[in-house]
Design a protein around this motif. Structure first.
Motif, PDB file in Angstrom:
ATOM      1  N   THR A 197       0.830  -1.206   0.000  1.00  0.00           N
ATOM      2  CA  THR A 197       0.000   0.000   0.000  1.00  0.00           C
ATOM      3  C   THR A 197       0.865   1.257   0.000  1.00  0.00           C
ATOM      4  OG1 THR A 197      -0.087   0.242   2.407  1.00  0.00           O
ATOM      5  CG2 THR A 197      -1.768  -1.193   1.389  1.00  0.00           C
ATOM      6  N   ALA A 198       0.247   2.352  -0.411  1.00  0.00           N
ATOM      7  CA  ALA A 198       0.924   3.644  -0.356  1.00  0.00           C
ATOM      8  C   ALA A 198       1.206   4.029   1.091  1.00  0.00           C
ATOM      9  CB  ALA A 198       0.073   4.704  -1.048  1.00  0.00           C
ATOM     10  N   GLU A 199       0.341   3.662   1.994  1.00  0.00           N
ATOM     11  CA  GLU A 199       0.565   3.957   3.421  1.00  0.00           C
ATOM     12  C   GLU A 199       1.830   3.265   3.921  1.00  0.00           C
ATOM     13  OE1 GLU A 199      -1.591   3.469   7.789  1.00  0.00           O
ATOM     14  OE2 GLU A 199      -2.722   3.021   5.975  1.00  0.00           O
ATOM     15  N   GLN A 200       2.022   2.015   3.562  1.00  0.00           N
ATOM     16  CA  GLN A 200       3.258   1.318   3.929  1.00  0.00           C
ATOM     17  C   GLN A 200       4.467   2.026   3.328  1.00  0.00           C
ATOM     18  OE1 GLN A 200       1.965  -2.663   2.468  1.00  0.00           O
ATOM     19  NE2 GLN A 200       3.031  -3.422   4.290  1.00  0.00           N
ATOM     20  N   ALA A 201       4.360   2.439   2.080  1.00  0.00           N
ATOM     21  CA  ALA A 201       5.472   3.132   1.421  1.00  0.00           C
ATOM     22  C   ALA A 201       5.788   4.440   2.144  1.00  0.00           C
ATOM     23  CB  ALA A 201       5.137   3.388  -0.043  1.00  0.00           C
ATOM     24  N   ARG A 202       4.765   5.197   2.535  1.00  0.00           N
ATOM     25  CA  ARG A 202       5.000   6.452   3.273  1.00  0.00           C
ATOM     26  C   ARG A 202       5.690   6.175   4.602  1.00  0.00           C
ATOM     27  NH1 ARG A 202       0.316   7.969   0.604  1.00  0.00           N
ATOM     28  NH2 ARG A 202      -1.067   7.038   2.140  1.00  0.00           N
ATOM     29  N   ASP A 203       5.274   5.111   5.290  1.00  0.00           N
ATOM     30  CA  ASP A 203       5.916   4.746   6.564  1.00  0.00           C
ATOM     31  C   ASP A 203       7.392   4.407   6.351  1.00  0.00           C
ATOM     32  OD1 ASP A 203       3.550   5.149   7.973  1.00  0.00           O
ATOM     33  OD2 ASP A 203       3.055   3.006   8.051  1.00  0.00           O
ATOM     34  N   CYS A 251      18.192   6.217  -1.064  1.00  0.00           N
ATOM     35  CA  CYS A 251      17.435   5.678  -2.197  1.00  0.00           C
ATOM     36  C   CYS A 251      16.553   4.556  -1.662  1.00  0.00           C
ATOM     37  CB  CYS A 251      18.390   5.142  -3.257  1.00  0.00           C
ATOM     38  SG  CYS A 251      17.565   4.454  -4.704  1.00  0.00           S
ATOM     39  N   LEU A 252      15.245   4.735  -1.776  1.00  0.00           N
ATOM     40  CA  LEU A 252      14.294   3.738  -1.291  1.00  0.00           C
ATOM     41  C   LEU A 252      13.622   3.070  -2.479  1.00  0.00           C
ATOM     42  CD1 LEU A 252      12.755   2.334   0.991  1.00  0.00           C
ATOM     43  CD2 LEU A 252      11.136   4.271   0.942  1.00  0.00           C
ATOM     44  N   ASP A 269      -0.714   4.403  -6.678  1.00  0.00           N
ATOM     45  CA  ASP A 269      -0.644   5.131  -5.402  1.00  0.00           C
ATOM     46  C   ASP A 269       0.742   5.012  -4.779  1.00  0.00           C
ATOM     47  OD1 ASP A 269      -3.310   5.914  -5.634  1.00  0.00           O
ATOM     48  OD2 ASP A 269      -4.037   4.185  -4.487  1.00  0.00           O
ATOM     49  N   ILE A 270       1.347   3.830  -4.862  1.00  0.00           N
ATOM     50  CA  ILE A 270       2.699   3.625  -4.320  1.00  0.00           C
ATOM     51  C   ILE A 270       3.702   4.498  -5.082  1.00  0.00           C
ATOM     52  CG2 ILE A 270       4.577   1.937  -4.086  1.00  0.00           C
ATOM     53  CD1 ILE A 270       2.349  -0.189  -3.563  1.00  0.00           C
TER      54      ILE A 270
END
Length: 178
Positions: free
Chosen positions: A100-106, A146-147, A162-163
């Motif tokens: 999810t995009a939320e996981q990516a933001r975290d 770099c992520l 979204d990601i």
């Protein structure tokens, strides 16, 4: 002295193709042999290989100053583990099983010093800052991380747009069953 320039991140920003190799040996000697092949990057795999913090650090030391940039794939995206490998000197991370995009933001927040993130500022004790000899490391490190997010499931593919829109995600690796 600032955080070292992340050549892989810069090349990805320029849209340049990068060719790399997986290092699954958990041994600095084998990684040093791989470095002579002059790949753009070498991935130190801690998800499906017996690498731990010390073997990762030793391989980071071997790759420092070589043509091949190090990428570390962690077994999971835990804040404490991200902090440890960044402090050990990693600048590029591949995090598996992001859906999810939320996981990516975290994950972005875990790789960044405040106020952009939650990375602990123990840099004076860290190899990444050369034990505080890089005086402005904390101020410059965020820009050089770099992520790379690893997408492996149908749910992740459904959330891919979204990601990709998450600021701070530099690349996405699509790798079901790696």
């Amino acid at each position: 002295m600032s955080a070292p320039t992340n050549a892989l991140k810069a090349a990805l920003k320029r849209g340049e193709t990068q060719i790399g190799c997986w290092a699954s040996f958990a041994d600095p000697y084998a990684t040093e042999v791989l470095s002579t092949a002059e790949f753009d990057w070498i991935l130190i795999d801690a998800e499906h290989s017996p690498n731990d913090l010390r073997t990762i650090m030793h391989q980071l030391q071997i790759l420092e100053g070589k043509r091949s940039d190090a990428v570390v794939r962690l077994p999971m995206g835990e804040d404490w583990l991200i902090k440890q490998v960044l402090d050990a000197g990693a600048q590029s991370l591949l995090i598996p099983m992001v859906e999810t995009a939320e996981q990516a933001r975290d994950l972005v927040r875990a790789t960044r010093y405040p106020p952009e993130g939650i990375r602990g500022s123990g840099a004076a004790l860290a190899r990444s800052s050369m034990f505080a000899s890089r005086k402005d490391y904390i101020e410059t490190a965020n820009a050089e991380i770099c992520l790379i997010i690893q997408v492996e499931t149908r749910a992740a593919l459904a959330a891919l747009d979204d990601i990709l829109a998450v600021d701070g995600v530099d690349a996405v690796f699509i790798g079901p069953s790696d």
